[in-house]
Design a protein around this motif. Structure first.
Motif, PDB file in Angstrom:
ATOM      1  N   ALA A   1      41.713  41.216  44.898  1.00 56.33           N
ATOM      2  CA  ALA A   1      41.264  41.702  46.202  1.00 56.33           C
ATOM      3  C   ALA A   1      42.228  41.225  47.293  1.00 56.33           C
ATOM      4  O   ALA A   1      42.728  40.098  47.252  1.00 56.33           O
ATOM      5  CB  ALA A   1      39.851  41.198  46.491  1.00 56.33           C
TER       6      ALA A   1
ATOM      7  N   LYS B   1      39.982  44.925  40.912  1.00 57.05           N
ATOM      8  CA  LYS B   1      39.460  44.711  42.264  1.00 57.05           C
ATOM      9  C   LYS B   1      38.862  43.314  42.411  1.00 57.05           C
ATOM     10  O   LYS B   1      39.007  42.670  43.452  1.00 57.05           O
ATOM     11  CB  LYS B   1      38.407  45.773  42.588  1.00 57.05           C
ATOM     12  N   LYS B   2      38.223  42.848  41.363  1.00 60.61           N
ATOM     13  CA  LYS B   2      37.607  41.525  41.414  1.00 60.61           C
ATOM     14  C   LYS B   2      38.652  40.415  41.506  1.00 60.61           C
ATOM     15  O   LYS B   2      38.476  39.439  42.247  1.00 60.61           O
ATOM     16  CB  LYS B   2      36.740  41.311  40.165  1.00 60.61           C
TER      17      LYS B   2
ATOM     18  N   VAL C   1      44.177  47.294  46.864  1.00 59.89           N
ATOM     19  CA  VAL C   1      43.300  47.056  45.714  1.00 59.89           C
ATOM     20  C   VAL C   1      41.837  47.258  46.103  1.00 59.89           C
ATOM     21  O   VAL C   1      41.047  47.848  45.348  1.00 59.89           O
ATOM     22  CB  VAL C   1      43.524  45.635  45.147  1.00 59.89           C
ATOM     23  N   ASN C   2      41.454  46.799  47.293  1.00 56.02           N
ATOM     24  CA  ASN C   2      40.060  46.905  47.732  1.00 56.02           C
ATOM     25  C   ASN C   2      39.588  48.357  47.825  1.00 56.02           C
ATOM     26  O   ASN C   2      38.394  48.645  47.737  1.00 56.02           O
ATOM     27  CB  ASN C   2      39.881  46.253  49.104  1.00 56.02           C
ATOM     28  N   LYS C   3      40.528  49.276  48.024  1.00 53.69           N
ATOM     29  CA  LYS C   3      40.170  50.683  48.226  1.00 53.69           C
ATOM     30  C   LYS C   3      40.288  51.513  46.945  1.00 53.69           C
ATOM     31  O   LYS C   3      40.088  52.726  46.974  1.00 53.69           O
ATOM     32  CB  LYS C   3      41.048  51.290  49.316  1.00 53.69           C
ATOM     33  N   LEU C   4      40.608  50.872  45.836  1.00 52.61           N
ATOM     34  CA  LEU C   4      40.739  51.601  44.574  1.00 52.61           C
ATOM     35  C   LEU C   4      39.423  52.259  44.180  1.00 52.61           C
ATOM     36  O   LEU C   4      38.360  51.652  44.282  1.00 52.61           O
ATOM     37  CB  LEU C   4      41.164  50.654  43.443  1.00 52.61           C
TER      38      LEU C   4
END
Length: 287
Positions: free
Chosen positions: A188, A184-185, A210-213
Motif C-alpha cells: 500500500a 494491496k495489503k 497499488v491502493n487503486k488496483l
C-alpha cells in the motif's frame, strides 16, 4: 526428446553457451546469438516447438535437445558428456535469459563442478526492460514467480514489503486477480507497473497506484511482468508546524543554531526549511 538435423561442428572447446533469446519480437536477437546458435552442434531448448519458430527464422539447423524443468536433472550426465567430448553446446529458453526463472541453473552448477567454461551471450530481458520504463528506482530486487504454497507466499511478501527499492515479479495472467489483494495489503502507498505481452503486437503497460488496483474483469493473455515502486514517503510536505515541533523550537532555540533546528525538523517532519527558519526567528525575537 532429441530433434536431429544436419549439423556438425569442428570447434572442440569445452564450453556451455548461455544464449538469451527474444521475449516476444523475434527481431530482438543479437548477431552474435544467431552466429553462436548456427555453430552449435546441440541446442538445449525449454520447448523445441517454441524454439523452432525462432531457429527457423534465422536458418539455424542445429540438433535440438528438449531440456525443461521436468527432465533437466535427468539430462545432466548426457549434456556434460557431450561438452567433454568437444561438442559445441548452447542453452536457450522459450524467451529471455536461461536460468533466470527458467531451466538452466542446475546445468550451470554441474558445469562449474566439472570445470566447464560458461559463456553468457546477453540479450533481451523482461526484468530490465520493465525496470527501465517503470520510472521507479533503478535499484531493484528481482523475485521471479510467486510460489504455489500460500504460507510461503504470505511470508515472502511480508519480508519484501520491508525492502525499499523497486521489486519485480513474474505472474501468470490466470493468477493475477488472486494476488491483487495480497499486493494491496503488502505494498500500500506504492506505485505499480504491469507489463503485458512485452515487445509483441498487443503489448500493454498499465500504470497505477497499488491502493487503486482493481480486479481485472477480462482474462488477460501473456505472462505479466510487474514492477512495484520503492517506498513512497507517506509524510507529505506541510506548511504548518505541529505543536510538538513548536515546543522543540522553543526548547532548543538558545542551545543550537537555527540552521541545525531547521535541518532536524525538515528531515523529521518534511516541513519547508523556510517555514521552520521564519518561526525560529519569530521565537528568537520574542525573547
Amino acid at each position: 526428446m532429441i530433434v536431429k538435423s544436419k549439423c556438425l561442428n569442428t570447434d572442440k572447446k569445452k564450453n556451455l553457451y548461455i544464449v538469451s533469446t527474444p521475449i516476444g519480437n523475434l527481431s530482438d536477437i543479437s548477431f552474435r546469438a544467431v552466429e553462436t546458435l548456427r555453430k552449435s552442434d546441440y541446442i538445449l531448448c525449454e520447448d523445441t516447438r517454441v524454439s523452432r519458430n525462432l531457429l527457423d527464422k534465422y536458418q539455424v539447423q542445429s540438433n535440438l535437445i528438449s531440456n525443461h524443468k521436468f527432465n533437466e536433472k535427468k539430462n545432466l550426465s548426457k549434456i556434460i558428456k557431450l561438452i567433454n567430448e568437444g561438442y559445441y553446446v548452447s542453452l536457450i529458453s522459450d524467451a529471455g535469459t536461461p536460468s533466470v526463472s527458467d531451466p538452466g541453473a542446475i546445468l550451470i552448477r554441474e558445469c562449474i563442478k566439472n570445470d566447464i567454461e560458461i559463456i553468457p551471450l546477453p540479450g533481451p530481458s523482461a526484468v530490465t526492460s520493465a525496470v527501465a520504463i517503470s520510472g521507479f528506482s533503478e535499484k531493484f530486487f528481482f523475485y521471479g514467480f510467486f510460489p504455489e504454497k500460500n504460507k510461503v507466499l504470505i511470508d515472502d511478501l511480508d519480508a519484501l514489503s520491508k525492502i525499499d527499492c523497486s521489486i519485480v515479479f513474474f505472474i501468470s495472467p490466470k493468477k493475477i486477480n488472486k494476488l491483487i489483494l495480497l499486493i494491496k495489503k503488502n505494498f500500500a502507498g506504492r506505485k505499480i507497473l504491469i507489463c503485458r505481452e512485452m515487445t509483441k503486437f498487443f503489448e500493454e503497460y498499465l500504470r497505477s497506484e497499488v491502493n487503486k488496483l482493481e480486479l481485472f474483469k477480462h482474462n488477460l493473455k501473456g505472462e505479466l511482468t510487474i514492477v512495484i515502486s520503492e517506498k513512497t514517503d507517506q509524510r507529505k510536505n506541510s506548511n504548518i508546524l505541529s505543536e510538538s515541533d513548536k515546543r522543540f523550537v522553543r526548547k532548543m532555540i538558545n542551545k543550537i543554531s537555527i540552521k541545525e533546528i531547521s535541518n532536524f525538523l525538515n528531515q523529521k517532519s518534511k516541513i519547508s526549511k523556510k517555514i521552520i527558519y521564519d518561526y525560529c526567528l519569530k521565537i528568537k525575537n520574542e525573547k
